[in-house]
Design a protein around this motif. Sequence first.
Motif, PDB file in Angstrom:
ATOM      1  N   SER A  47      49.134  10.344   5.759  1.00  0.00           N
ATOM      2  CA  SER A  47      48.756   9.937   4.416  1.00  0.00           C
ATOM      3  C   SER A  47      47.244   9.941   4.238  1.00  0.00           C
ATOM      4  O   SER A  47      46.749  10.304   3.183  1.00  0.00           O
ATOM      5  CB  SER A  47      49.329   8.568   4.071  1.00  0.00           C
ATOM      6  OG  SER A  47      48.876   7.613   4.992  1.00  0.00           O
ATOM      7  N   PHE A  75      45.080  12.650  -5.064  1.00  0.00           N
ATOM      8  CA  PHE A  75      45.579  11.477  -4.336  1.00  0.00           C
ATOM      9  C   PHE A  75      44.451  10.445  -4.340  1.00  0.00           C
ATOM     10  O   PHE A  75      43.682  10.361  -3.385  1.00  0.00           O
ATOM     11  CB  PHE A  75      45.973  11.862  -2.911  1.00  0.00           C
ATOM     12  CG  PHE A  75      47.065  12.893  -2.854  1.00  0.00           C
ATOM     13  CD1 PHE A  75      48.394  12.505  -2.816  1.00  0.00           C
ATOM     14  CD2 PHE A  75      46.770  14.248  -2.839  1.00  0.00           C
ATOM     15  CE1 PHE A  75      49.413  13.451  -2.773  1.00  0.00           C
ATOM     16  CE2 PHE A  75      47.783  15.197  -2.788  1.00  0.00           C
ATOM     17  CZ  PHE A  75      49.105  14.801  -2.760  1.00  0.00           C
ATOM     18  N   VAL A  81      49.341   8.969  -6.951  1.00  0.00           N
ATOM     19  CA  VAL A  81      49.161  10.389  -7.216  1.00  0.00           C
ATOM     20  C   VAL A  81      48.905  10.597  -8.709  1.00  0.00           C
ATOM     21  O   VAL A  81      49.368   9.818  -9.544  1.00  0.00           O
ATOM     22  CB  VAL A  81      50.390  11.208  -6.744  1.00  0.00           C
ATOM     23  CG1 VAL A  81      51.621  10.903  -7.580  1.00  0.00           C
ATOM     24  CG2 VAL A  81      50.106  12.687  -6.706  1.00  0.00           C
ATOM     25  N   VAL A  94      53.561   7.901  -4.752  1.00  0.00           N
ATOM     26  CA  VAL A  94      53.994   8.959  -3.848  1.00  0.00           C
ATOM     27  C   VAL A  94      54.111   8.362  -2.452  1.00  0.00           C
ATOM     28  O   VAL A  94      53.289   7.552  -2.039  1.00  0.00           O
ATOM     29  CB  VAL A  94      53.027  10.167  -3.861  1.00  0.00           C
ATOM     30  CG1 VAL A  94      51.642   9.791  -3.344  1.00  0.00           C
ATOM     31  CG2 VAL A  94      53.600  11.343  -3.084  1.00  0.00           C
ATOM     32  N   THR A  95      55.162   8.750  -1.761  1.00  0.00           N
ATOM     33  CA  THR A  95      55.323   8.377  -0.364  1.00  0.00           C
ATOM     34  C   THR A  95      55.012   9.615   0.466  1.00  0.00           C
ATOM     35  O   THR A  95      55.593  10.674   0.224  1.00  0.00           O
ATOM     36  CB  THR A  95      56.762   7.898  -0.076  1.00  0.00           C
ATOM     37  OG1 THR A  95      57.039   6.778  -0.926  1.00  0.00           O
ATOM     38  CG2 THR A  95      56.935   7.508   1.389  1.00  0.00           C
ATOM     39  N   VAL A  96      54.086   9.472   1.382  1.00  0.00           N
ATOM     40  CA  VAL A  96      53.659  10.592   2.217  1.00  0.00           C
ATOM     41  C   VAL A  96      54.205  10.384   3.622  1.00  0.00           C
ATOM     42  O   VAL A  96      53.842   9.432   4.297  1.00  0.00           O
ATOM     43  CB  VAL A  96      52.116  10.713   2.250  1.00  0.00           C
ATOM     44  CG1 VAL A  96      51.686  11.904   3.092  1.00  0.00           C
ATOM     45  CG2 VAL A  96      51.564  10.823   0.840  1.00  0.00           C
ATOM     46  N   ARG A 100      56.955  15.401   4.404  1.00  0.00           N
ATOM     47  CA  ARG A 100      57.519  15.306   3.047  1.00  0.00           C
ATOM     48  C   ARG A 100      56.661  14.442   2.132  1.00  0.00           C
ATOM     49  O   ARG A 100      56.129  13.424   2.548  1.00  0.00           O
ATOM     50  CB  ARG A 100      58.912  14.706   3.095  1.00  0.00           C
ATOM     51  CG  ARG A 100      59.905  15.583   3.803  1.00  0.00           C
ATOM     52  CD  ARG A 100      61.290  15.361   3.212  1.00  0.00           C
ATOM     53  NE  ARG A 100      62.273  16.162   3.889  1.00  0.00           N
ATOM     54  CZ  ARG A 100      62.678  17.349   3.453  1.00  0.00           C
ATOM     55  NH1 ARG A 100      62.192  17.851   2.362  1.00  0.00           N
ATOM     56  NH2 ARG A 100      63.580  18.028   4.119  1.00  0.00           N
ATOM     57  N   LEU A 101      56.606  14.879   0.867  1.00  0.00           N
ATOM     58  CA  LEU A 101      56.033  14.073  -0.209  1.00  0.00           C
ATOM     59  C   LEU A 101      57.192  13.686  -1.116  1.00  0.00           C
ATOM     60  O   LEU A 101      57.944  14.555  -1.565  1.00  0.00           O
ATOM     61  CB  LEU A 101      55.036  14.873  -1.047  1.00  0.00           C
ATOM     62  CG  LEU A 101      53.733  15.323  -0.416  1.00  0.00           C
ATOM     63  CD1 LEU A 101      52.918  16.137  -1.420  1.00  0.00           C
ATOM     64  CD2 LEU A 101      52.926  14.141   0.054  1.00  0.00           C
ATOM     65  N   THR A 128      58.898  18.011  -8.932  1.00  0.00           N
ATOM     66  CA  THR A 128      58.656  16.736  -8.244  1.00  0.00           C
ATOM     67  C   THR A 128      59.870  15.806  -8.210  1.00  0.00           C
ATOM     68  O   THR A 128      59.752  14.680  -7.729  1.00  0.00           O
ATOM     69  CB  THR A 128      57.475  15.982  -8.896  1.00  0.00           C
ATOM     70  OG1 THR A 128      57.787  15.724 -10.277  1.00  0.00           O
ATOM     71  CG2 THR A 128      56.184  16.768  -8.775  1.00  0.00           C
ATOM     72  N   TRP A 134      55.530  19.561   2.826  1.00  0.00           N
ATOM     73  CA  TRP A 134      54.109  19.826   2.681  1.00  0.00           C
ATOM     74  C   TRP A 134      53.458  20.105   4.026  1.00  0.00           C
ATOM     75  O   TRP A 134      53.935  19.672   5.073  1.00  0.00           O
ATOM     76  CB  TRP A 134      53.397  18.681   1.971  1.00  0.00           C
ATOM     77  CG  TRP A 134      53.213  17.427   2.799  1.00  0.00           C
ATOM     78  CD1 TRP A 134      54.143  16.462   3.040  1.00  0.00           C
ATOM     79  CD2 TRP A 134      52.027  17.014   3.479  1.00  0.00           C
ATOM     80  NE1 TRP A 134      53.612  15.479   3.824  1.00  0.00           N
ATOM     81  CE2 TRP A 134      52.309  15.782   4.109  1.00  0.00           C
ATOM     82  CE3 TRP A 134      50.750  17.558   3.609  1.00  0.00           C
ATOM     83  CZ2 TRP A 134      51.364  15.094   4.855  1.00  0.00           C
ATOM     84  CZ3 TRP A 134      49.815  16.868   4.353  1.00  0.00           C
ATOM     85  CH2 TRP A 134      50.124  15.642   4.974  1.00  0.00           C
ATOM     86  N   LEU A 143      52.977  23.286  -0.712  1.00  0.00           N
ATOM     87  CA  LEU A 143      54.107  22.467  -1.137  1.00  0.00           C
ATOM     88  C   LEU A 143      55.306  23.369  -1.356  1.00  0.00           C
ATOM     89  O   LEU A 143      55.188  24.421  -1.999  1.00  0.00           O
ATOM     90  CB  LEU A 143      53.786  21.734  -2.442  1.00  0.00           C
ATOM     91  CG  LEU A 143      52.565  20.821  -2.448  1.00  0.00           C
ATOM     92  CD1 LEU A 143      52.335  20.266  -3.844  1.00  0.00           C
ATOM     93  CD2 LEU A 143      52.740  19.697  -1.441  1.00  0.00           C
TER      94      LEU A 143
END
Length: 162
Positions: A47, A75, A81, A94-96, A100-101, A128, A134, A143
Amino acid sequence: MVHLTRSLGTLLATGFVVLGAAACGNSSTVTSSDSSTTQVVVHTATSNSLVGKRFTSTSVDGAAIPGDGPLVITFPEEGRVSLTAGCNQHIGTVTVDPTRLTFGTLASTQMACPPPRDGADAWLADFTDKPLTWSLDGPELTLKDGPRTVVLIEGTDAAGLP
């Protein structure tokens, strides 16, 4: 005997902390010169490697962005995001993860963009609405959502130029 038991308990507890930290990500262990203090540092490069950065698309393989975008992703801070595909601005969470995003619900401005940019928001919502794979290679962010691959470059303006 009490000192030995306490030292053994401390050693075991430290070992579990080190093992737990190692299981959660990259970690390093620093031991003080008197060997009685152990500090575990956990690195979350996944992240942190995106935080504070802005990326602009240079290519789309698959369904093109209506109006040619570009897709711009920022970011601004951990877990946040900001995106646009050439029409409205979208912001949210957003979860990084390491590969994966995953985007949360995105709020957006409500401008009525003329054709062909009028389809950019629908393209962005479709892109999205599921986790994206990613990877980051230097300044290049890639992406993928399955049928589409978008390549973005860090630090470029909305026209895709440095």
